[in-house]
Design a protein around this motif. Structure first.
Motif, PDB file in Angstrom:
ATOM      1  N   PRO A 173       0.228  -1.293   0.388  1.00 34.16           N
ATOM      2  CA  PRO A 173      -0.012  -0.060  -0.572  1.00 34.16           C
ATOM      3  C   PRO A 173       0.851   1.108   0.225  1.00 34.16           C
ATOM      4  O   PRO A 173       0.466   2.675  -0.662  1.00 34.16           O
ATOM      5  CB  PRO A 173      -0.450  -0.275   1.094  1.00 34.16           C
ATOM      6  N   GLN A 174       1.736   1.029   0.479  1.00 31.04           N
ATOM      7  CA  GLN A 174       3.097   2.373   0.169  1.00 31.04           C
ATOM      8  C   GLN A 174       3.435   2.833  -1.123  1.00 31.04           C
ATOM      9  O   GLN A 174       3.153   2.868  -1.819  1.00 31.04           O
ATOM     10  CB  GLN A 174       4.620   1.738   1.274  1.00 31.04           C
ATOM     11  N   THR A 175       3.463   4.074  -1.366  1.00 30.82           N
ATOM     12  CA  THR A 175       3.831   4.991  -2.102  1.00 30.82           C
ATOM     13  C   THR A 175       4.998   5.150  -1.979  1.00 30.82           C
ATOM     14  O   THR A 175       5.545   5.659  -1.050  1.00 30.82           O
ATOM     15  CB  THR A 175       3.394   6.405  -2.348  1.00 30.82           C
ATOM     16  N   GLY A 176       6.151   5.578  -3.251  1.00 33.38           N
ATOM     17  CA  GLY A 176       7.363   6.057  -2.860  1.00 33.38           C
ATOM     18  C   GLY A 176       7.610   7.397  -3.576  1.00 33.38           C
ATOM     19  O   GLY A 176       6.649   8.194  -4.207  1.00 33.38           O
ATOM     20  N   ARG A 177       8.749   8.218  -3.814  1.00 39.33           N
ATOM     21  CA  ARG A 177       9.303   9.072  -4.600  1.00 39.33           C
ATOM     22  C   ARG A 177      10.661   8.425  -5.177  1.00 39.33           C
ATOM     23  O   ARG A 177      12.026   8.039  -5.250  1.00 39.33           O
ATOM     24  CB  ARG A 177       9.406  10.182  -3.139  1.00 39.33           C
ATOM     25  N   LEU A 178      10.141   9.536  -6.705  1.00 40.92           N
ATOM     26  CA  LEU A 178      11.440   9.530  -7.206  1.00 40.92           C
ATOM     27  C   LEU A 178      11.910  10.879  -7.302  1.00 40.92           C
ATOM     28  O   LEU A 178      12.435  12.043  -6.732  1.00 40.92           O
ATOM     29  CB  LEU A 178      11.076  10.051  -8.790  1.00 40.92           C
ATOM     30  N   GLU A 179      13.661  10.543  -6.933  1.00 44.15           N
ATOM     31  CA  GLU A 179      14.167  11.099  -6.020  1.00 44.15           C
ATOM     32  C   GLU A 179      15.756  11.449  -7.046  1.00 44.15           C
ATOM     33  O   GLU A 179      16.055  12.705  -6.650  1.00 44.15           O
ATOM     34  CB  GLU A 179      15.497  10.544  -5.073  1.00 44.15           C
ATOM     35  N   TRP A 180      15.819  10.848  -8.067  1.00 47.09           N
ATOM     36  CA  TRP A 180      16.503  11.359  -8.442  1.00 47.09           C
ATOM     37  C   TRP A 180      17.037  10.933 -10.523  1.00 47.09           C
ATOM     38  O   TRP A 180      16.244   9.101 -10.058  1.00 47.09           O
ATOM     39  CB  TRP A 180      18.347  10.824  -8.321  1.00 47.09           C
TER      40      TRP A 180
ATOM     41  N   GLY B 287      10.234  13.814  -7.874  1.00 53.98           N
ATOM     42  CA  GLY B 287       9.976  14.340  -6.302  1.00 53.98           C
ATOM     43  C   GLY B 287       8.305  13.421  -7.198  1.00 53.98           C
ATOM     44  O   GLY B 287       7.335  13.378  -6.513  1.00 53.98           O
ATOM     45  N   ASP B 288       8.640  13.134  -8.534  1.00 57.74           N
ATOM     46  CA  ASP B 288       7.056  12.347  -8.915  1.00 57.74           C
ATOM     47  C   ASP B 288       6.260  10.846  -7.573  1.00 57.74           C
ATOM     48  O   ASP B 288       7.554  10.640  -6.899  1.00 57.74           O
ATOM     49  CB  ASP B 288       6.561  11.634  -9.762  1.00 57.74           C
ATOM     50  N   VAL B 289       5.419  10.461  -7.257  1.00 54.85           N
ATOM     51  CA  VAL B 289       4.980  10.130  -6.546  1.00 54.85           C
ATOM     52  C   VAL B 289       5.174   8.072  -7.727  1.00 54.85           C
ATOM     53  O   VAL B 289       5.091   8.608  -8.726  1.00 54.85           O
ATOM     54  CB  VAL B 289       3.499   9.858  -6.130  1.00 54.85           C
ATOM     55  N   VAL B 290       5.600   7.183  -6.443  1.00 56.56           N
ATOM     56  CA  VAL B 290       5.812   5.990  -7.414  1.00 56.56           C
ATOM     57  C   VAL B 290       4.558   5.023  -6.824  1.00 56.56           C
ATOM     58  O   VAL B 290       5.025   5.177  -5.684  1.00 56.56           O
ATOM     59  CB  VAL B 290       7.324   5.551  -7.441  1.00 56.56           C
ATOM     60  N   ARG B 291       4.156   4.560  -7.038  1.00 62.65           N
ATOM     61  CA  ARG B 291       2.929   4.035  -7.345  1.00 62.65           C
ATOM     62  C   ARG B 291       2.945   2.293  -7.709  1.00 62.65           C
ATOM     63  O   ARG B 291       3.050   2.120  -8.634  1.00 62.65           O
ATOM     64  CB  ARG B 291       1.712   4.320  -6.782  1.00 62.65           C
ATOM     65  N   VAL B 292       3.012   1.076  -7.067  1.00 61.19           N
ATOM     66  CA  VAL B 292       2.573   0.149  -7.875  1.00 61.19           C
ATOM     67  C   VAL B 292       0.565   0.298  -7.859  1.00 61.19           C
ATOM     68  O   VAL B 292      -0.486   0.133  -7.188  1.00 61.19           O
ATOM     69  CB  VAL B 292       2.498  -1.366  -6.310  1.00 61.19           C
ATOM     70  N   LEU B 293       0.706  -0.365  -9.217  1.00 61.72           N
ATOM     71  CA  LEU B 293      -0.385  -0.470  -9.476  1.00 61.72           C
ATOM     72  C   LEU B 293      -0.760  -2.455  -9.638  1.00 61.72           C
ATOM     73  O   LEU B 293      -0.465  -2.838  -9.502  1.00 61.72           O
ATOM     74  CB  LEU B 293      -0.258  -0.909 -11.036  1.00 61.72           C
ATOM     75  N   GLU B 294      -2.217  -1.678  -9.435  1.00 58.86           N
ATOM     76  CA  GLU B 294      -2.886  -3.257  -8.303  1.00 58.86           C
ATOM     77  C   GLU B 294      -3.695  -4.638  -9.507  1.00 58.86           C
ATOM     78  O   GLU B 294      -2.692  -5.381  -9.753  1.00 58.86           O
ATOM     79  CB  GLU B 294      -4.413  -3.443  -8.165  1.00 58.86           C
ATOM     80  N   LYS B 295      -3.598  -3.970 -11.130  1.00 56.37           N
ATOM     81  CA  LYS B 295      -3.458  -4.759 -12.832  1.00 56.37           C
ATOM     82  C   LYS B 295      -2.708  -4.117 -13.102  1.00 56.37           C
ATOM     83  O   LYS B 295      -2.152  -2.794 -13.241  1.00 56.37           O
ATOM     84  CB  LYS B 295      -4.795  -4.555 -12.685  1.00 56.37           C
ATOM     85  N   GLU B 296      -2.130  -5.121 -14.278  1.00 58.73           N
ATOM     86  CA  GLU B 296      -1.272  -4.656 -15.695  1.00 58.73           C
ATOM     87  C   GLU B 296      -2.010  -4.056 -16.128  1.00 58.73           C
ATOM     88  O   GLU B 296      -3.302  -4.213 -16.644  1.00 58.73           O
ATOM     89  CB  GLU B 296      -0.920  -6.298 -15.923  1.00 58.73           C
ATOM     90  N   PRO B 297      -1.442  -3.028 -16.233  1.00 54.48           N
ATOM     91  CA  PRO B 297      -2.234  -2.010 -17.589  1.00 54.48           C
ATOM     92  C   PRO B 297      -2.932  -2.500 -18.850  1.00 54.48           C
ATOM     93  O   PRO B 297      -2.458  -3.587 -19.251  1.00 54.48           O
ATOM     94  CB  PRO B 297      -1.437  -0.372 -17.866  1.00 54.48           C
ATOM     95  N   GLN B 298      -3.718  -1.892 -19.739  1.00 55.15           N
ATOM     96  CA  GLN B 298      -4.234  -2.620 -20.056  1.00 55.15           C
ATOM     97  C   GLN B 298      -3.461  -1.730 -21.676  1.00 55.15           C
ATOM     98  O   GLN B 298      -2.965  -1.276 -21.603  1.00 55.15           O
ATOM     99  CB  GLN B 298      -5.932  -2.055 -20.201  1.00 55.15           C
TER     100      GLN B 298
ATOM    101  N   HIS C  36       4.090  -4.194 -11.907  1.00 55.62           N
ATOM    102  CA  HIS C  36       3.716  -2.846 -12.663  1.00 55.62           C
ATOM    103  C   HIS C  36       4.007  -1.437 -11.648  1.00 55.62           C
ATOM    104  O   HIS C  36       3.174  -1.186 -10.809  1.00 55.62           O
ATOM    105  CB  HIS C  36       2.796  -2.616 -13.411  1.00 55.62           C
ATOM    106  N   VAL C  37       5.093  -0.750 -11.736  1.00 56.74           N
ATOM    107  CA  VAL C  37       4.717   0.832 -11.134  1.00 56.74           C
ATOM    108  C   VAL C  37       4.323   2.285 -11.940  1.00 56.74           C
ATOM    109  O   VAL C  37       4.044   1.655 -13.449  1.00 56.74           O
ATOM    110  CB  VAL C  37       5.981   0.863 -10.589  1.00 56.74           C
ATOM    111  N   GLN C  38       3.533   3.173 -11.555  1.00 57.32           N
ATOM    112  CA  GLN C  38       3.094   4.037 -12.120  1.00 57.32           C
ATOM    113  C   GLN C  38       4.221   5.147 -11.742  1.00 57.32           C
ATOM    114  O   GLN C  38       4.582   5.134 -10.212  1.00 57.32           O
ATOM    115  CB  GLN C  38       2.214   4.668 -12.122  1.00 57.32           C
ATOM    116  N   LEU C  39       4.841   6.352 -12.111  1.00 55.17           N
ATOM    117  CA  LEU C  39       5.746   7.234 -12.131  1.00 55.17           C
ATOM    118  C   LEU C  39       4.937   8.509 -12.424  1.00 55.17           C
ATOM    119  O   LEU C  39       4.861   8.633 -13.419  1.00 55.17           O
ATOM    120  CB  LEU C  39       7.555   7.029 -12.710  1.00 55.17           C
ATOM    121  N   GLY C  40       4.729   9.248 -11.266  1.00 56.09           N
ATOM    122  CA  GLY C  40       3.772  10.242 -12.097  1.00 56.09           C
ATOM    123  C   GLY C  40       2.477  10.194 -12.325  1.00 56.09           C
ATOM    124  O   GLY C  40       1.847   8.804 -12.033  1.00 56.09           O
ATOM    125  N   ASP C  41       2.133  10.630 -13.286  1.00 52.40           N
ATOM    126  CA  ASP C  41       0.693  11.075 -13.579  1.00 52.40           C
ATOM    127  C   ASP C  41       0.391  10.197 -15.237  1.00 52.40           C
ATOM    128  O   ASP C  41      -0.018   9.316 -15.931  1.00 52.40           O
ATOM    129  CB  ASP C  41       0.141  11.983 -14.336  1.00 52.40           C
TER     130      ASP C  41
END
Length: 175
Positions: free
Chosen positions: A21-28, A164-175, A112-117
């Motif tokens: 459930p955690q989110t991360g952050r793109l640091e560099w 600074g972008d948020v990094v989050r795990v996607l629960e499902k594979e993207p379509q 799969h993870v999403q970085l930013g939007d």
């Protein structure tokens, strides 16, 4: 009564492995302008779908599993500690494109993870150290990086990446 994580209850381990459930952050963010050149830190970059980060010398074929590399921010201090250095190793020295904090990257393998939007990465495997770590970090650099080399990923969906972008795990594979 069996121990809750053995015997009849293997589904609990699968459930725990799936829980992030955690989110991360793109640091560099770092790009290599040419082969064997130092990585240049940049505040933002563009990820090209199923290719590479624009401006990085690596030209990866479509479908490649190592289109971008990631390393755990928290491991920069660990590697420095193994080498007896007084402070964390500078990210560019470790030759990885993205530095992420706040998430255990190894737990993201095959996810799969999403970085930013916009950007979606498929984490494809571990990024083991190479002999360049001895050149860059000195004697023992290779061993200091063992278990801390980060991960490789394929760019499933390209777009803009920003420090600074948020990094989050996607629960499902993207379509």
């Amino acid at each position: 009564m069996p121990f809750p994580f053995f015997g009849d209850d293997k589904s609990k381990i699968a459930q725990m492995l799936a829980t992030l459930p955690q989110t991360g952050r793109l640091e560099w963010i770092g790009l290599r302008p040419a082969r064997r050149e130092p990585l240049q830190p940049v505040p933002e970059a563009t990820a090209e779908t199923d290719r590479h980060l624009l401006g990085d010398h690596a030209r990866v074929k479509a479908g490649g599993k190592r289109q971008v590399t990631l390393i755990q921010h928290e491991h920069l201090a660990a590697v420095a500690g193994f080498l007896g250095l007084p402070e964390a190793v500078e990210p560019g020295r470790l030759r990885r494109n993205l530095v992420v904090s706040g998430l255990n990257l190894l737990a993201l393998k095959n996810r799969h993870v999403q970085l930013g939007d916009e950007v979606i990465l498929e984490i494809t495997g571990e990024c083991h150290p190479c002999s360049r770590m001895e050149e860059e970090l000195g004697p023992g650099g290779y061993n200091a990086m063992r278990g801390h080399g980060g991960l490789t990923a394929r760019i499933v969906q390209g777009g803009a990446l920003r420090v600074g972008d948020v990094v989050r795990v996607l629960e499902k594979e993207p379509q």
